[in-house]
Write a protein that holds these residues in place. Sequence first.
Motif, PDB file in Angstrom:
ATOM      1  N   GLU A  65     -38.096   5.160 -41.448  1.00 50.46           N
ATOM      2  CA  GLU A  65     -39.402   5.584 -40.919  1.00 50.46           C
ATOM      3  C   GLU A  65     -39.545   7.106 -40.899  1.00 50.46           C
ATOM      4  N   GLN A  66     -38.501   7.792 -40.479  1.00 51.15           N
ATOM      5  CA  GLN A  66     -38.555   9.260 -40.472  1.00 51.15           C
ATOM      6  C   GLN A  66     -38.690   9.796 -41.902  1.00 51.15           C
TER       7      GLN A  66
ATOM      8  N   ARG B  41     -40.105   8.215 -44.385  1.00 48.21           N
ATOM      9  CA  ARG B  41     -41.467   7.928 -44.832  1.00 48.21           C
ATOM     10  C   ARG B  41     -42.450   8.948 -44.257  1.00 48.21           C
ATOM     11  N   SER B  42     -42.256   9.286 -42.997  1.00 49.03           N
ATOM     12  CA  SER B  42     -43.161  10.237 -42.341  1.00 49.03           C
ATOM     13  C   SER B  42     -43.109  11.602 -43.028  1.00 49.03           C
TER      14      SER B  42
ATOM     15  N   ALA C   5     -40.579  15.486 -39.033  1.00 53.19           N
ATOM     16  CA  ALA C   5     -40.679  14.064 -39.389  1.00 53.19           C
ATOM     17  C   ALA C   5     -41.217  13.260 -38.206  1.00 53.19           C
TER      18      ALA C   5
ATOM     19  N   TYR D  32     -44.947  13.414 -37.692  1.00 51.13           N
ATOM     20  CA  TYR D  32     -45.726  12.526 -38.560  1.00 51.13           C
ATOM     21  C   TYR D  32     -45.512  11.062 -38.207  1.00 51.13           C
ATOM     22  N   THR D  33     -44.346  10.728 -37.675  1.00 54.38           N
ATOM     23  CA  THR D  33     -44.161   9.360 -37.192  1.00 54.38           C
ATOM     24  C   THR D  33     -45.115   9.102 -36.023  1.00 54.38           C
TER      25      THR D  33
ATOM     26  N   ARG E 230     -48.686   8.833 -37.340  1.00 58.44           N
ATOM     27  CA  ARG E 230     -48.895   7.513 -37.965  1.00 58.44           C
ATOM     28  C   ARG E 230     -49.104   6.445 -36.897  1.00 58.44           C
TER      29      ARG E 230
END
Lengths: 375, 399
Positions: free
Chosen positions: A291-292, A294-295, B295, B298-299, B302
Amino acid sequence: MDFSYSEEQQMLRDSIGKFISQDYDFDSRRAIVDSDTGYSMEHWKTFAELGWLTVPFKETDGGFGGSAVDLMVVMEEFGKGLLVEPFLANTVLAGTGLSEAANEQQKQTLLQPLMEGNLQLAFAFAEPQSRYQLADVQCSGQIEDNQIVINGHKAVVLNGEAADKLLVSVRTSGQTTERHGISLIVVDADSAGISHRAYTNVDGHRAADIWFDQVTVPVSNLLGEADKAIEIIEMVIDRAALAVCAEAVGAMQISLERTVEYTKIRKQFGVTLASFQALQHRMARMFMEVEQARSILLMAAMEMDRLDGRAPRALSAAKSRIGKAARKVGQESIQIHGGVGVTDELDVGHYFKRLTTIQYQFGSTDFHTARFAGS
Amino acid sequence: MNIDFSEQELAFQAEVRAFLQAELPAQTSEKVKQGLRPSKEQTVAWQKILHKKGWMAPNWPVEYGGTGWNSTQRFIWETERTAFGAPEVVAFGVKMVAPVIYTYGNEEQKQRFLPDIIQSNVWWCQGYSEPNAGSDLASLRTAAVQDGDDYVVNGTKTWTTLGQYADWIFCLVRTGGPDMKNQEAISFLLIDMKTPGITVSPIYLLDGTPEVNEVHFDNVRVPVTNRIGEENKGWTYAKYLLTHERTGTARVAGSKQRLTALKAKAANTGDGGQVLSENPAWQQKVAEVEIELLALEYTELRTLAAVSTGKAPGPESSMLKLIGTEVQQAIDELNVEMAGYYGLPFVPEQLDDDYDGLMIGPELAANSAPAYFNNRKATIYGGSNEIQTNIICKAILGL
């Protein structure tokens, strides 16, 4: 701010997903890797027919649009299927070089057939001593009387054997690591004085080391201006780095899924592996890594599309973080599978191999962490 | 897919900045920027300013006084608020008990409690954990036995943050019999802290501050009308609340602001004839934390984007809590490391508003080690990070 895919992007995603599930299972892929060419010409034609080879290019050049987000969508899907067709070498590396530096005539003779799937290219930028320093170019290009004479050695050129033409970085002036004095030149792969040693990389992709001995081409084969190619090369490599970051996210997604599925089936001590908390928590970590990754990939792709000069820093953040995640997820998927994970017969090991090579392509994890820190 | 702000969003950002510029008390923001907790008075004063502007409760539905902001606006607000050093609102009222009241409470309870929460007239605290119920919260033993129109409450709650300031406490109490399953034997009660039989005793943490308390209940009579929803359904309500609690605990904007301050300070911190910010080992460590935070940002975006399209904050919020607190603690440690020798002296009085003595050590150093010690709590509270990991395993991976 908008995190949704456009309708076109969604369709592109679906069509690649469909291709992989129908035509690219693990055994078919293995047969392709073991074939003489190392990729399927038939699939390559299909990619061209479906328009995938036009994705990273501007509409004015006859492309799909050319956004980094589009490229990300494609490469993430390719990563899920571990595709070995030379999309990265042709479409991303050489293609970006052409799209950024080629004149109209070169676009006609090179970019058009590339998008149609009728021309194979390779981008020869690395040298044995250069590691990740793009300005460390010793391969020489002597310009005299409308000709360029090339001498030198290019290392681990993706698609180096199959390529009809090579895009080569050469030093036309200045000292070895100087930014000024580097040029890009288009060279026919069958020119006199070229020799190569081709091989398969550990991840199944094909590459070659290539030697140039007094190879002579006309000055009109220059791609862009003489001596000023370094910024083009940097842009190409950053794009390729983004592409493999997206590929890694797709590959990690599958590695995680395979691992979770396997622990739900495999029994030891009379219970499934999935019932052990020691393994559960490791898989939760894998999930968070994906997930990190992907972000930060989304962040980098969107920053790249802003075209405001902040892309290199964003890209380095992504390559660093995704490199770390790729290592963790790859290694853990093997460990949790146990003995069968280190056998050639299971696909997780092959995802692990690709996740490993991605860490060392276009700047390693440490290289990009340092570049981020210095920006 | 793009990360640009629209015209309206840019206008909103300008409005937020102008508001903070004009209304945020300087003394309060100074304190926040140093990583210190503002006083009760400073906090309440700021929250009343927020209410006057209509910005006290971005998380509430508009009908109860929420702002109606979308996820991007909330992101802008958090970013700007943090950059200006405006205190975070105290979560217990507006972010924790209020969502339970407007979701599960009756009309009378909404009328009675919500206005005082949004106006900051009442300070709430949380009565969940007990000395013998930590991660296994459902095993709590504080009992509420009905007697006429009241419950009679007996037991002890612990880790009650800022309970010394609180006017009201929301509690999980056991109303079911001993043979009932824990999760089906718990009710959600609102209790006035002035009720006879309640005593609050401080617990000093590793930084020497009485941030948390034990709250003892000795035959405390609570009207049955103070129960939210149905008897023995409190666990469901609490779980709902916990998901809400976790979405805020990533503290991305706060960590960004702290990292910026850390990097600025490192550029002025001597290191063997050079400055610390030029030391490659230091750079590498800071870069890794900064990248992790990027990161995570953005998580979170999202997740917020998914929430704004109508999805409830799901088990993904566990990941935000987990990584968010790891990043916070990494920054805590970098601050101690940067302080060097000046991480050692413990001179807490120099952090007081009215301290006018000699300052020991450079800026950010004095509180670096105490903050590091104190904030080891972050990976423990709100459901420890191991509990969050269990949630990810069960709810996301199906393990």
